[in-house]
Motif scaffolding. Structure first.
Motif, mmCIF file in Angstrom:
data_model
loop_
_atom_site.group_PDB
_atom_site.id
_atom_site.type_symbol
_atom_site.label_atom_id
_atom_site.label_comp_id
_atom_site.label_asym_id
_atom_site.label_seq_id
_atom_site.Cartn_x
_atom_site.Cartn_y
_atom_site.Cartn_z
ATOM 1 N N LYS A 1 2.738 2.000 0.689
ATOM 2 C CA LYS A 1 3.330 1.188 1.743
ATOM 3 C C LYS A 1 4.843 1.455 1.807
ATOM 4 C CE LYS A 1 0.028 -1.577 3.399
ATOM 5 N NZ LYS A 1 -0.352 -1.555 4.831
ATOM 6 N N THR A 2 5.407 1.284 2.995
ATOM 7 C CA THR A 2 6.865 1.348 3.121
ATOM 8 C C THR A 2 7.474 0.114 2.467
ATOM 9 O OG1 THR A 2 6.867 0.157 5.228
ATOM 10 C CG2 THR A 2 6.639 2.573 5.329
ATOM 11 N N ALA B 1 7.361 -6.583 -5.526
ATOM 12 C CA ALA B 1 6.887 -5.320 -6.110
ATOM 13 C C ALA B 1 7.930 -4.223 -5.974
ATOM 14 C CB ALA B 1 5.598 -4.876 -5.432
ATOM 15 N N GLU B 2 7.901 -3.279 -6.904
ATOM 16 C CA GLU B 2 8.708 -2.068 -6.768
ATOM 17 C C GLU B 2 8.042 -1.098 -5.804
ATOM 18 O OE1 GLU B 2 9.735 0.029 -10.295
ATOM 19 O OE2 GLU B 2 11.179 -1.472 -10.975
ATOM 20 N N ALA B 3 6.714 -1.030 -5.887
ATOM 21 C CA ALA B 3 5.954 -0.148 -4.996
ATOM 22 C C ALA B 3 4.572 -0.733 -4.782
ATOM 23 C CB ALA B 3 5.835 1.255 -5.596
ATOM 24 N N THR B 4 4.070 -0.617 -3.545
ATOM 25 C CA THR B 4 2.714 -1.049 -3.212
ATOM 26 C C THR B 4 1.939 0.150 -2.692
ATOM 27 O OG1 THR B 4 3.206 -3.370 -2.738
ATOM 28 C CG2 THR B 4 1.327 -2.412 -1.597
ATOM 29 N N SER C 1 -2.698 -2.020 -4.596
ATOM 30 C CA SER C 1 -2.337 -1.953 -6.010
ATOM 31 C C SER C 1 -0.819 -1.895 -6.088
ATOM 32 C CB SER C 1 -2.970 -0.710 -6.650
ATOM 33 O OG SER C 1 -2.804 -0.714 -8.053
ATOM 34 N N HIS C 2 -0.232 -2.802 -6.882
ATOM 35 C CA HIS C 2 1.224 -2.970 -6.901
ATOM 36 C C HIS C 2 1.811 -2.645 -8.270
ATOM 37 C CE1 HIS C 2 0.243 -5.314 -3.319
ATOM 38 N NE2 HIS C 2 -0.525 -6.085 -4.071
ATOM 39 N N ASN C 3 2.912 -1.914 -8.259
ATOM 40 C CA ASN C 3 3.689 -1.681 -9.473
ATOM 41 C C ASN C 3 4.879 -2.632 -9.426
ATOM 42 O OD1 ASN C 3 5.307 -0.793 -11.558
ATOM 43 N ND2 ASN C 3 4.945 1.377 -11.168
ATOM 44 N N PHE C 4 4.920 -3.567 -10.376
ATOM 45 C CA PHE C 4 5.992 -4.563 -10.390
ATOM 46 C C PHE C 4 7.208 -4.117 -11.196
ATOM 47 C CE2 PHE C 4 2.682 -8.137 -9.773
ATOM 48 C CZ PHE C 4 2.785 -8.009 -8.404
ATOM 49 N N GLY C 5 7.092 -2.982 -11.881
ATOM 50 C CA GLY C 5 8.201 -2.601 -12.752
ATOM 51 C C GLY C 5 8.433 -3.694 -13.781
ATOM 52 N N ASP C 6 9.727 -3.962 -14.074
ATOM 53 C CA ASP C 6 10.027 -5.040 -15.027
ATOM 54 C C ASP C 6 10.682 -6.234 -14.344
ATOM 55 O OD1 ASP C 6 12.535 -4.038 -14.456
ATOM 56 O OD2 ASP C 6 13.002 -3.430 -16.508
ATOM 57 N N GLY C 7 10.575 -6.314 -13.020
ATOM 58 C CA GLY C 7 11.214 -7.409 -12.280
ATOM 59 C C GLY C 7 10.667 -8.776 -12.643
ATOM 60 N N PHE C 8 9.356 -8.930 -12.668
ATOM 61 C CA PHE C 8 8.761 -10.211 -13.048
ATOM 62 C C PHE C 8 9.028 -10.497 -14.521
ATOM 63 C CE2 PHE C 8 6.380 -9.766 -9.113
ATOM 64 C CZ PHE C 8 6.163 -11.088 -8.712
ATOM 65 N N ALA C 9 8.995 -9.440 -15.340
ATOM 66 C CA ALA C 9 9.221 -9.632 -16.774
ATOM 67 C C ALA C 9 10.611 -10.212 -17.043
ATOM 68 C CB ALA C 9 9.062 -8.295 -17.503
ATOM 69 N N LYS C 10 11.609 -9.747 -16.277
ATOM 70 C CA LYS C 10 12.966 -10.277 -16.460
ATOM 71 C C LYS C 10 13.073 -11.704 -15.950
ATOM 72 C CE LYS C 10 15.320 -5.813 -16.531
ATOM 73 N NZ LYS C 10 16.148 -4.821 -15.801
ATOM 74 N N VAL D 1 7.827 -2.192 20.209
ATOM 75 C CA VAL D 1 7.418 -1.537 21.461
ATOM 76 C C VAL D 1 5.901 -1.391 21.569
ATOM 77 C CG1 VAL D 1 7.556 0.622 22.778
ATOM 78 C CG2 VAL D 1 9.604 -0.292 21.672
ATOM 79 N N THR D 2 5.221 -1.138 20.444
ATOM 80 C CA THR D 2 3.793 -0.796 20.514
ATOM 81 C C THR D 2 2.856 -1.771 19.795
ATOM 82 O OG1 THR D 2 3.787 0.534 18.480
ATOM 83 C CG2 THR D 2 4.462 1.636 20.525
ATOM 84 N N ALA D 3 3.409 -2.688 18.989
ATOM 85 C CA ALA D 3 2.616 -3.600 18.149
ATOM 86 C C ALA D 3 1.895 -2.849 17.027
ATOM 87 C CB ALA D 3 1.610 -4.401 18.969
ATOM 88 N N ALA D 4 2.277 -1.585 16.819
ATOM 89 C CA ALA D 4 1.710 -0.804 15.718
ATOM 90 C C ALA D 4 2.613 -0.923 14.493
ATOM 91 C CB ALA D 4 1.557 0.658 16.114
ATOM 92 N N THR D 5 1.993 -0.875 13.311
ATOM 93 C CA THR D 5 2.751 -0.938 12.064
ATOM 94 C C THR D 5 2.464 0.310 11.233
ATOM 95 O OG1 THR D 5 0.939 -2.193 11.066
ATOM 96 C CG2 THR D 5 2.791 -3.454 11.949
ATOM 97 N N SER D 6 3.352 0.558 10.279
ATOM 98 C CA SER D 6 3.104 1.656 9.343
ATOM 99 C C SER D 6 1.968 1.216 8.427
ATOM 100 C CB SER D 6 4.366 1.947 8.527
ATOM 101 O OG SER D 6 4.761 0.806 7.796
ATOM 102 N N ARG D 7 0.898 1.986 8.402
ATOM 103 C CA ARG D 7 -0.230 1.638 7.537
ATOM 104 C C ARG D 7 -0.012 2.188 6.127
ATOM 105 N NH1 ARG D 7 -0.805 -2.378 8.989
ATOM 106 N NH2 ARG D 7 -2.564 -2.537 7.562
ATOM 107 N N CYS D 8 0.407 3.441 6.018
ATOM 108 C CA CYS D 8 0.755 3.971 4.708
ATOM 109 C C CYS D 8 1.394 5.343 4.852
ATOM 110 C CB CYS D 8 -0.469 4.063 3.782
ATOM 111 S SG CYS D 8 -1.637 5.368 4.178
#
Length: 477
Positions: free
Chosen positions: A203-204, A212-215, A233-242, A441-448
């Motif tokens: 995901k963008t 999340a750091e990345a989804t 599936s999400h990579n949280f890194g250490d953000g939640f841990a901190k 403009v189009t109601a379209a989103t980035s899917r991946c």
């Protein structure tokens, strides 16, 4: 037969009104019904049986990777939820709050879990002390509540069933490896079991999970050309841990923060199965997920020996999920009902068939008929179920590929999105401003941003600046 078909109420044609067709199928195939609580649903036996099959197969695959099941409370104290600011902001509009316990106001209000990151983090902070405690590979099966404004059965409801995996690791590399591993597990499950092809990618930043750091996501294309996010599936890194102070003593005795992941699939998969495979006669279920794989319909069942033969065939087919429809309805009604419910194979057996030591097999997906000997009916049914499973995946993939387009400039992009429902592949510069403009403009989103990147051009489809990524775009559920 034609007269009998009218006994089963017709459903709206998907070409006339796809949304109404979907609702008709959900209700008339008796998958779920509306509840007295607005936006919630009653999942009926056939709908829940599909979910149980999904749950059973996913759970098996999870456990093969070392995951264990646990269960967390459904309530989250507000103070706990507030510990991760970005996460809270992402869910704030959808949170349902509990303010009273019995007749007494609570000292601190609690939310009904919209997701359980904060609960797992609170637990991990108390349970993880040393590198020897890692990794933690946990999953829970539960329901969550999100106060959606617009709801649709299975696709978006205020309470839904899901699984949510939450893992903790010693290193960033281990967390990233687990994140990708679970996404691939989801993709393989969708293709191998649901006969549903998916696009795997990231995901963008605009579309990623809050905190999340990345989804990473798998995206499927429905029959009407809209996309459906089918697992993340999400990579949280250490953000939640901190935020929750989840530390462990490393081998060198230094204190380190853990790295976490989270991943989930929901009952919206049932909606995906309907919209990828269904037709104007109702459900079409892939054999590997169908609660009933084979229905035996006795013809002239009051004739001596017909019902006995039907139950004899059932016993021969006991390795499959099989049932005999011995109700007093007419054969035509039974045929229509089995089609509405999406049962992959129908076995027709009547007096003439018994005389000839044969039965007729009817495919739900193509309506093709095949006459087989009763001497090897189990083998023939097994081969037919395998063929149906394979063919359904190939048809769904062919549909997706035929409705995936390429655009290299903005005018072409807008024209394609408006005139050709489906995925549009186009290059992107990486700026959210372009993403926002495309949506406006189009109601379209980035899917991946797919893992399998292509260089369609060297310019962003929106602004014309140098492109960084190829993106799948589309209107979505």
């Amino acid at each position: 037969m034609a007269k009998d078909k009218k006994l089963v109420e017709a459903i709206t044609s998907m070409d006339v009104d796809f949304a109404q067709w979907y609702t008709d199928v959900v209700k008339k195939a008796e998958l779920c019904d509306y509840a007295s609580v607005k936006g919630c649903m009653v999942i009926k036996p056939d709908g829940y049986a599909i979910w149980e099959n999904i749950q059973h197969e996913l759970d098996r695959r999870f456990k093969e990777t070392g995951v264990q099941n646990v269960y967390m409370p459904m309530f989250i104290p507000e103070s706990l939820l507030q510990k991760e600011k970005d996460h809270v902001e992402g869910f704030a509009p959808e949170v349902a709050w509990v303010t009273h316990g019995g007749l007494e106001p609570l000292q601190e209000r609690m939310c009904v879990r919209p997701t359980s990151e904060t609960l797992f983090c609170d637990f991990y902070a108390k349970d993880i002390h040393s590198y020897r405690d890692l990794p933690k590979l946990y999953n829970q099966w539960c329901s969550v509540v999100r106060w959606e404004k617009t709801t649709r059965p299975f696709l978006r409801s205020r309470e839904f069933l899901w699984q949510e995996g939450h893992t903790a690791h010693a290193t960033a590399e281990e967390a990233e490896e687990r994140t990708i591993q679970m996404l691939n597990l989801y993709a393989d499950f969708c293709e191998e079991v649901l006969a549903m092809p998916v696009i795997r990618g990231q995901k963008t930043d605009k579309e990623k999970f809050a905190g999340a750091e990345a989804t990473y996501t798998i995206e499927a294309l429905m029959h009407d050309g809209k996309a459906l996010q089918s697992g993340t599936s999400h990579n949280f890194g250490d953000g939640f841990a901190k935020a929750f102070d989840i530390q462990y003593a490393a081998k060198d005795n230094s204190l380190q923060y853990v790295h976490q992941t989270s991943w989930g699939m929901t009952t919206r998969l049932i909606g995906a199965i309907i919209m990828v495979h269904g037709d104007n006669n109702g459900l079409v279920l892939p054999p590997r997920i169908a609660p009933t794989q084979v229905v035996i319909v006795p013809i002239q069942q009051k004739r001596e020996g017909v019902l006995d033969k039907a139950f004899e065939i059932r016993d021969v087919l006991s390795n499959f999920k099989v049932k005999v429809d011995d109700s007093d309805k007419s054969p035509g009604w039974k045929f229509s009902e089995s089609e509405m419910r999406g049962i992959p194979v129908r076995v027709e057996i009547g007096p003439k068939d018994i005389e000839n030591n044969q039965a007729v097999l009817v495919r739900r997906d193509t309506h093709e008929k095949l006459t087989v000997s009763l001497d090897n009916i189990a083998e023939e049914v097994g081969k037919l179920l395998d063929t149906i499973q394979k063919d359904m995946l190939e048809r769904a993939r062919a549909h997706r590929d035929a409705h995936t387009y390429v655009a290299t400039d903005f005018d072409e992009f807008v024209k394609t999105i408006n005139e050709k429902p489906g995925f549009v592949k186009a290059m992107w510069c990486g700026c959210q401003e372009c993403e926002d403009k495309i949506k406006e403009v189009t109601a379209a989103t980035s899917r991946c941003m797919p893992f399998a990147q292509e260089q369609l051009s060297d310019k962003c489809v929106c602004c014309g600046k140098p492109a960084k990524k190829m993106v799948y775009w589309g209107r979505a559920y």
